[in-house]
Design an enzyme around this catalytic site. Structure first.
Site, PDB file in Angstrom:
ATOM      1  N   LYS A  26       3.010  -0.409  13.697  1.00 14.98           N
ATOM      2  CA  LYS A  26       3.405   0.982  13.939  1.00 14.98           C
ATOM      3  C   LYS A  26       4.125   1.116  15.277  1.00 14.98           C
ATOM      4  O   LYS A  26       5.198   1.729  15.369  1.00 14.98           O
ATOM      5  CB  LYS A  26       2.161   1.894  13.898  1.00 14.98           C
ATOM      6  CG  LYS A  26       2.504   3.369  13.905  1.00 14.98           C
ATOM      7  CD  LYS A  26       1.250   4.236  13.973  1.00 14.98           C
ATOM      8  CE  LYS A  26       0.511   4.359  12.663  1.00 14.98           C
ATOM      9  NZ  LYS A  26       1.106   5.361  11.758  1.00 14.98           N
ATOM     10  N   ARG A  96      -3.494   6.855  17.282  1.00 12.39           N
ATOM     11  CA  ARG A  96      -3.538   6.116  16.004  1.00 12.39           C
ATOM     12  C   ARG A  96      -3.654   4.619  16.226  1.00 12.39           C
ATOM     13  O   ARG A  96      -3.096   4.085  17.179  1.00 12.39           O
ATOM     14  CB  ARG A  96      -2.252   6.330  15.206  1.00 12.39           C
ATOM     15  CG  ARG A  96      -1.968   7.737  14.788  1.00 12.39           C
ATOM     16  CD  ARG A  96      -0.590   7.756  14.159  1.00 12.39           C
ATOM     17  NE  ARG A  96      -0.036   9.083  14.117  1.00 12.39           N
ATOM     18  CZ  ARG A  96      -0.039   9.852  13.034  1.00 12.39           C
ATOM     19  NH1 ARG A  96      -0.556   9.424  11.925  1.00 12.39           N
ATOM     20  NH2 ARG A  96       0.485  11.056  13.087  1.00 12.39           N
ATOM     21  N   GLY A 105      -5.378   2.889   5.945  1.00 10.60           N
ATOM     22  CA  GLY A 105      -6.582   3.697   5.986  1.00 10.60           C
ATOM     23  C   GLY A 105      -7.827   2.987   6.484  1.00 10.60           C
ATOM     24  O   GLY A 105      -8.915   3.542   6.442  1.00 10.60           O
ATOM     25  N   MET A 107      -8.526   1.813   9.576  1.00 11.89           N
ATOM     26  CA  MET A 107      -8.969   2.108  10.937  1.00 11.89           C
ATOM     27  C   MET A 107      -8.786   3.585  11.247  1.00 11.89           C
ATOM     28  O   MET A 107      -8.324   4.338  10.408  1.00 11.89           O
ATOM     29  CB  MET A 107      -8.224   1.230  11.920  1.00 11.89           C
ATOM     30  CG  MET A 107      -8.720  -0.201  11.867  1.00 11.89           C
ATOM     31  SD  MET A 107      -7.800  -1.254  12.952  1.00 11.89           S
ATOM     32  CE  MET A 107      -6.181  -1.137  12.283  1.00 11.89           C
ATOM     33  N   ARG A 351       8.044   0.982   8.387  1.00 10.31           N
ATOM     34  CA  ARG A 351       7.561  -0.396   8.276  1.00 10.31           C
ATOM     35  C   ARG A 351       8.069  -0.945   6.952  1.00 10.31           C
ATOM     36  O   ARG A 351       8.450  -0.190   6.057  1.00 10.31           O
ATOM     37  CB  ARG A 351       6.036  -0.451   8.330  1.00 10.31           C
ATOM     38  CG  ARG A 351       5.386   0.304   7.204  1.00 10.31           C
ATOM     39  CD  ARG A 351       3.882   0.339   7.365  1.00 10.31           C
ATOM     40  NE  ARG A 351       3.297   1.144   6.296  1.00 10.31           N
ATOM     41  CZ  ARG A 351       2.108   1.701   6.357  1.00 10.31           C
ATOM     42  NH1 ARG A 351       1.372   1.583   7.430  1.00 10.31           N
ATOM     43  NH2 ARG A 351       1.634   2.386   5.346  1.00 10.31           N
ATOM     44  N   HIS A 467      -4.026   6.764  -1.355  1.00 13.06           N
ATOM     45  CA  HIS A 467      -4.721   5.535  -0.976  1.00 13.06           C
ATOM     46  C   HIS A 467      -4.840   4.590  -2.161  1.00 13.06           C
ATOM     47  O   HIS A 467      -4.523   3.404  -2.081  1.00 13.06           O
ATOM     48  CB  HIS A 467      -6.104   5.916  -0.429  1.00 13.06           C
ATOM     49  CG  HIS A 467      -6.930   4.719  -0.075  1.00 13.06           C
ATOM     50  ND1 HIS A 467      -7.832   4.149  -0.955  1.00 13.06           N
ATOM     51  CD2 HIS A 467      -6.967   3.970   1.040  1.00 13.06           C
ATOM     52  CE1 HIS A 467      -8.395   3.121  -0.377  1.00 13.06           C
ATOM     53  NE2 HIS A 467      -7.899   2.980   0.833  1.00 13.06           N
ATOM     54  N   SER A 776      -1.173 -40.607  -8.706  1.00  7.35           N
ATOM     55  CA  SER A 776      -1.306 -39.158  -8.792  1.00  7.35           C
ATOM     56  C   SER A 776      -2.600 -38.818  -8.067  1.00  7.35           C
ATOM     57  O   SER A 776      -3.658 -39.356  -8.387  1.00  7.35           O
ATOM     58  CB  SER A 776      -1.364 -38.716 -10.251  1.00  7.35           C
ATOM     59  OG  SER A 776      -1.522 -37.317 -10.294  1.00  7.35           O
ATOM     60  N   CYS A 843      -2.272 -33.941  -8.935  1.00 10.37           N
ATOM     61  CA  CYS A 843      -2.654 -33.193 -10.136  1.00 10.37           C
ATOM     62  C   CYS A 843      -3.992 -32.479  -9.968  1.00 10.37           C
ATOM     63  O   CYS A 843      -4.489 -31.862 -10.890  1.00 10.37           O
ATOM     64  CB  CYS A 843      -2.677 -34.098 -11.359  1.00 10.37           C
ATOM     65  SG  CYS A 843      -3.875 -35.435 -11.246  1.00 10.37           S
ATOM     66  N   TYR A 863       6.349 -34.919  -6.800  1.00  4.66           N
ATOM     67  CA  TYR A 863       6.108 -33.741  -7.634  1.00  4.66           C
ATOM     68  C   TYR A 863       4.701 -33.201  -7.420  1.00  4.66           C
ATOM     69  O   TYR A 863       3.832 -33.899  -6.885  1.00  4.66           O
ATOM     70  CB  TYR A 863       6.334 -34.074  -9.120  1.00  4.66           C
ATOM     71  CG  TYR A 863       5.299 -34.998  -9.722  1.00  4.66           C
ATOM     72  CD1 TYR A 863       4.109 -34.493 -10.248  1.00  4.66           C
ATOM     73  CD2 TYR A 863       5.497 -36.379  -9.744  1.00  4.66           C
ATOM     74  CE1 TYR A 863       3.157 -35.339 -10.776  1.00  4.66           C
ATOM     75  CE2 TYR A 863       4.544 -37.227 -10.275  1.00  4.66           C
ATOM     76  CZ  TYR A 863       3.372 -36.700 -10.789  1.00  4.66           C
ATOM     77  OH  TYR A 863       2.416 -37.527 -11.310  1.00  4.66           O
TER      78      TYR A 863
HETATM   79  C1  PEP Z   1      -9.034 -34.620  -9.891  1.00  9.04           C
HETATM   80  O1  PEP Z   1     -10.079 -35.221  -9.699  1.00  9.04           O
HETATM   81  O2  PEP Z   1      -8.416 -34.030  -9.016  1.00  9.04           O
HETATM   82  C2  PEP Z   1      -8.481 -34.545 -11.253  1.00  9.04           C
HETATM   83  C3  PEP Z   1      -7.294 -34.003 -11.462  1.00  9.04           C
HETATM   84  O3  PEP Z   1      -9.264 -34.979 -12.274  1.00  9.04           O
HETATM   85  P1  PEP Z   1     -10.428 -34.092 -12.912  1.00  9.04           P
HETATM   86  O4  PEP Z   1     -10.293 -32.723 -12.360  1.00  9.04           O
HETATM   87  O5  PEP Z   1     -10.203 -34.182 -14.371  1.00  9.04           O
HETATM   88  O6  PEP Z   1     -11.625 -34.837 -12.429  1.00  9.04           O
END
Ligand code: PEP
Ligand code: MG
Length: 892
Positions: A26, A96, A105, A107, A351, A467, A776, A843, A863
């Site tokens: 503000k 304020r 809202g 504070m 803002r 709000h 992975s 993963c 990736y």
């Molecule tokens: C992991 O362990 O991160 C994984 C992807 O395998 P899971 O979750 O199947 O154990």
């Protein structure tokens, strides 16, 4: 010497927009508007550093502050031509809060400060409006009483009683004398509750209010809001003290709020509300139904009340000019507050406006097309997690619906759930996994936890800037506001529409995009992923370096992943395929078999099923890479759990239940279940992985023949701890591959790699990479094992750390350079040193978390792979990771 306060107003300011950490949002906005020459009532900002000082010095102030405040106040007096506490010509001020980021809202605020029994008389004389003066005075006592003196709000009761006694029903029907009587009543109430009179000394009032605003930084609702929005407690709030201008001095006065574009849809139109003869928070408080600024807005919502365009056309013209100026200057949609005092427009706030994900996309894309910002800037501006709002189903327009009523479309999206009437109910039912719609006459900051727990919010009173509307949009919850035809009966816990009565616990559906409220749960359809969404995702894809894949093993998930733009599958958990009804029996026969011959017989039944599963995924992924992980969990997970299942297995195998139970006990792996599973199980029973490898190669051959394009599977071994384990399995898989390919006369290119999900594997990544063609990172198991937890421990562990606040982020959500992340980057270094072209991905769940994605980019992964719904989020986050890296390089 530290400068504790910054002045603004009269076309100049000591602060600037980029000083928001010091001045709060503000304060920085007020300073910048002053610099732009906009009409801003003069004032000054006490910095957030004073807040930090206040909390680190036993709630006291720096020595110089008092003097600095006195000097700044004298300047306001000079510029405004009025004096604080002077009955002849009084200056009143507002006090304020204003943190670095807006906390709507949460504070405290005090208006009309500087009034007392003598000053009010002076104000009445000078304004020639006694009623206004006493109305302002009672508002001040009421606000100050609650906020600073901590008195419960019995003030409204006094007003209600007085109205009953005088036979009137509206506040506007009360006269100057009525308010004068009420002021006396208010002061008695304060004296009684407090044991001393209401403070008459304006200086005492001022310092009381400053202390209360700083104090409100730590009030429970502000603390909850910060927790929900990841706002650090040490940021602190600034305090803004500013000359009061009055929107409640008569018919030529007003107060309003506006967005420079529609915050719900992003459409390029001035979008706001105002109230004639009203003050400050009246518009957002939802007490009176506000009116539209523009005739178009009035017509769109079928409102009968006049628009500002009808009653104050010159003011609206000026607002349009200011809107242009602010958008050009800030290069973004703004959220503004203003007051009109006797026909003159005053700006009180600007803002960057909170908006829905849909609006954010539309505005960003439009600003690029208008030449205001670059594509990179547009990509940078979208909060990846907010895309989630766009990926979920919307109401099926063909569905038959029983519409109860229509309110304002305050925050888009559809939600169905059981009606609850309090934030507490919302929270407790939601914690039991129930979907609820929170129904309130209007929401207040105390409802914040319930709003967060609810699927959607419905209010009876209040406008698009109430709000409920603002907070719901910020949280991404659908909201219908101001459904004035509905009646809430809290005593009987019912919601009444013209044609129906809905009881607490009954299901309703709200559509925050149309404002409709419907009885029952309404069916939904998948959202369109075209238009601005597709445009922005294309821009993101052009920027990002990392690929984005999905974790998927079912046909439905694989299709969804492609729809969301996944460039392949990073993890297909094959065990999920064995749990389906047509396979679990065969799998159990494998487990119960006496010997290898018996096991092979069962596996032979599974092979064609598994082959078709893989073929279908290859077809859907149409040339994109697919990583298939060989069986991971311990065998006991496949064995029966219920009595009927035991009996069924007895029938299938001819073994008695006792033998089956013995087998289950023998196979049982104790948490964390890292012993006889994954690659170790694959070594004990090579026929399992042989079957899976054969199914993968055969499926690849089938689809290669169908499409004429080579399918290149990536076969992944789970839970490796040593190079030796990988070597044994590589020998088996390669052998199966050679055999299948020879028999078919087709060559299938494939990669054989491993998950890195145990600390030893990360440490020995160098030697493992000599044999494995890709890694992975399974950061789910890796997080568990780095912290030494069992699967069951993980949830409580996260909870404990969240409470203790030791980690900035939950390590199960966010991968950073410490601990688990360090283990990953070490494995990356050692792996790539041994095999420079080593393909690297992640993963674990972290693969869909924007902060973790930035880390993955920094350590050089190829990736990330995440659940299908997170794919668009990951695509955007991966682009932002590149942009963040560029800024870092540029500033390094
Ligand atoms: C992991 O362990 O991160 C994984 C992807 O395998 P899971 O979750 O199947 O154990
Ligand atoms: Mg794992």
């Amino acid at each position: 010497m530290t400068k504790w306060i910054y002045r603004f107003g009269d076309g100049t300011a000591e602060g600037r927009t980029d000083m928001r950490n010091l001045l709060g949002g503000k304060g920085a906005g007020l300073a910048e508007m002053s610099n732009l020459g906009l009409p801003v009532p003069p004032g000054f900002t006490i910095t957030t550093e004073v807040c930090s000082y206040f909390y680190s010095h036993g709630k006291t102030y720096p020595d110089e502050l008092r003097e600095e405040v006195e000097r700044a106040l004298a300047e306001i007096e000079h510029s405004f031509g009025a004096r604080f506490g002077d009955p002849e010509n009084p200056l009143l001020v507002s006090v304020r809060s204003g943190a670095r980021v807006s906390m709507p809202g949460m504070m405290d605020t005090v208006l009309n400060l500087g009034l007392n029994d003598r000053v009010v008389e002076g104000l009445a004389l000078r304004s020639r409006d006694e009623r206004f003066a006493y109305d302002s005075y009672r508002r001040f006592i009421q606000m100050y009483g609650q906020v600073v003196l901590g008195i419960e709000n019995h003030f409204e009761e006094l007003i209600e009683n007085h109205k009953l006694d005088s036979g009137v029903s509206l506040d506007t029907e009360l006269s100057a004398d009525d308010w004068r009587t009420l002021v006396a009543g208010f002061k008695d109430l304060v004296a009684e509750e407090l044991g001393r009179p209401f403070p008459e000394d304006p200086q005492e009032q001022l310092w009381g209010a400053i202390g209360a605003v700083f104090g409100s930084w730590m009030n429970p609702r502000a603390v909850t809001y910060r927790r929900l929005h990841d706002i650090p407690a040490d940021w602190g709030t600034a305090v803004n003290i500013q000359a009061m201008v009055f929107g409640n001095m008569g018919g030529d006065c007003a107060t309003g709020v506006a967005f420079t574009r529609n915050p719900s849809t992003g459409t390029n139109e001035l979008y706001g509300e105002y109230l004639v003869n009203a003050q400050g928070e009246d518009v957002v408080a939802g007490i009176r139904t506000p009116q539209h600024l523009t005739v178009a807005g009035k017509q769109a919502s079928r409102s009968a009340l006049p628009a500002m365009e009808d009653v104050m056309p010159e003011v609206l013209t000026e607002l349009y000019q200011i809107r242009r100026m602010l958008e050009d200057h800030y290069r973004d949609m703004q959220d503004i507050e203003f007051t009109v005092q006797r026909g003159k427009l005053w700006m009180l706030q600007t803002r960057s406006g909170k908006r829905t994900a849909q609006a954010a996309l539309k505005i960003a894309v439009a600003l690029v097309e208008e030449g205001v910002i670059t594509r990179e800037e547009a990509v940078r501006r979208i909060e990846p997690a907010s895309l989630d709002q766009l990926l979920h189903p919307t109401l099926d327009p063909k569905a038959k619906t029983a519409v109860l009523t229509r309110g304002l479309p305050a925050s888009p999206g559809a939600a169905s759930g059981k009606v609850v009437f309090s934030a507490e109910d919302a929270e407790s039912r939601a914690s039991r996994g129930e979907a609820v719609i929170l129904v309130r006459v209007e929401t207040s900051p105390d409802d914040i936890h319930g709003m967060n727990a609810a699927r959607g919010i419905l209010t009876i009173r209040g406008g698009m800037t109430s709000h409920a509307a603002v907070v719901a949009r910020g949280m991404g919850r659908p909201c219908v506001a101001g459904a004035g035809d509905l009646r809430v009966d809290l005593a009987n816990r019912t919601l009444t529409a013209r044609n129906a009565v809905v009881e607490a616990g009954e299901i309703i559906t709200i559509d925050g995009s149309t404002g409709e409220v419907m009885l029952g749960a309404v069916p939904t359809i998948q959202p369109e992923l075209s238009g601005d969404f597709a445009t922005l995702m294309d821009w993101a894809d052009a920027i990002r370096r990392m690929r984005v894949r999905a974790n998927a093993e079912t046909v439905v998930d694989a299709r969804m992943a492609r729809r969301f733009g996944a460039e392949g599958i990073g993890l297909s958990r094959t065990e999920h395929m064995f749990f389906q009804a047509d396979r679990i029996g065969a799998m159990r026969r494998v487990i119960m078999a006496e010997d290898e011959t018996g096991r092979r017989a069962g596996l032979a039944e599974l092979l064609p099923i598994q082959r078709e599963d893989f073929a279908e995924i290859f077809r859907i992924m149409n040339g994109f890479p697919v990583t298939i992980r060989l069986l991971d969990p311990p065998l006991h997970e496949f064995l029966p759990k219920t009595e009927e299942e035991f009996a069924e297995l007895e029938r299938l195998t001819g073994k008695d239940v006792t033998a089956i139970r013995h087998r289950a006990v023998a196979l049982h792996e104790v948490n964390p279940m890292l012993g006889h599973r994954g690659c170790r199980l694959g070594i004990t029973y090579p026929e399992i992985y042989e079957m899976q490898a054969a199914a993968i190669f055969e499926a690849a051959i089938v689809v290669t023949k169908e499409t004429g394009e080579a399918v290149e599977p990536e076969i992944m071994v789970p839970l490796i701890a040593t190079r030796k384990e990988f070597d044994i399995l590589k020998e088996i898989i390669d052998r199966v591959g050679r055999k299948v390919m020879e028999e078919a006369g087709v060559t299938i290119p494939y990669l054989l790699g491993t998950m890195i999900e145990l600390p030893r594997a990360a440490l020995r990544a160098g030697e493992i990479a000599e044999a494995a063609e890709f890694f992975s990172f399974g950061t789910n198991d890796l997080t568990q094992t780095v912290f030494g937890l069992s699967r069951d421990d993980a949830a409580s562990f996260s909870g404990v750390y969240q409470r203790l606040g030791i980690f900035e982020h939950d390590p199960f959500v966010t991968l950073d350079a410490e601990g688990v992340g360090e283990m990953v980057s070490l494995a990356v270094e050692r792996g790539r040193a041994a095999r420079p072209g080593l393909k690297l991905g992640i993963c674990g769940e972290h693969g869909g978390d924007p902060t973790s994605i930035r880390f993955c980019q920094a350590i050089g992964l190829d990736y990330v792979s995440c659940s299908p719904y997170r794919v668009p989020i990951a695509r955007l986050a991966a682009a932002q990771a590149v942009l963040a890296g560029e800024t870092r390089d540029a500033t390094a």
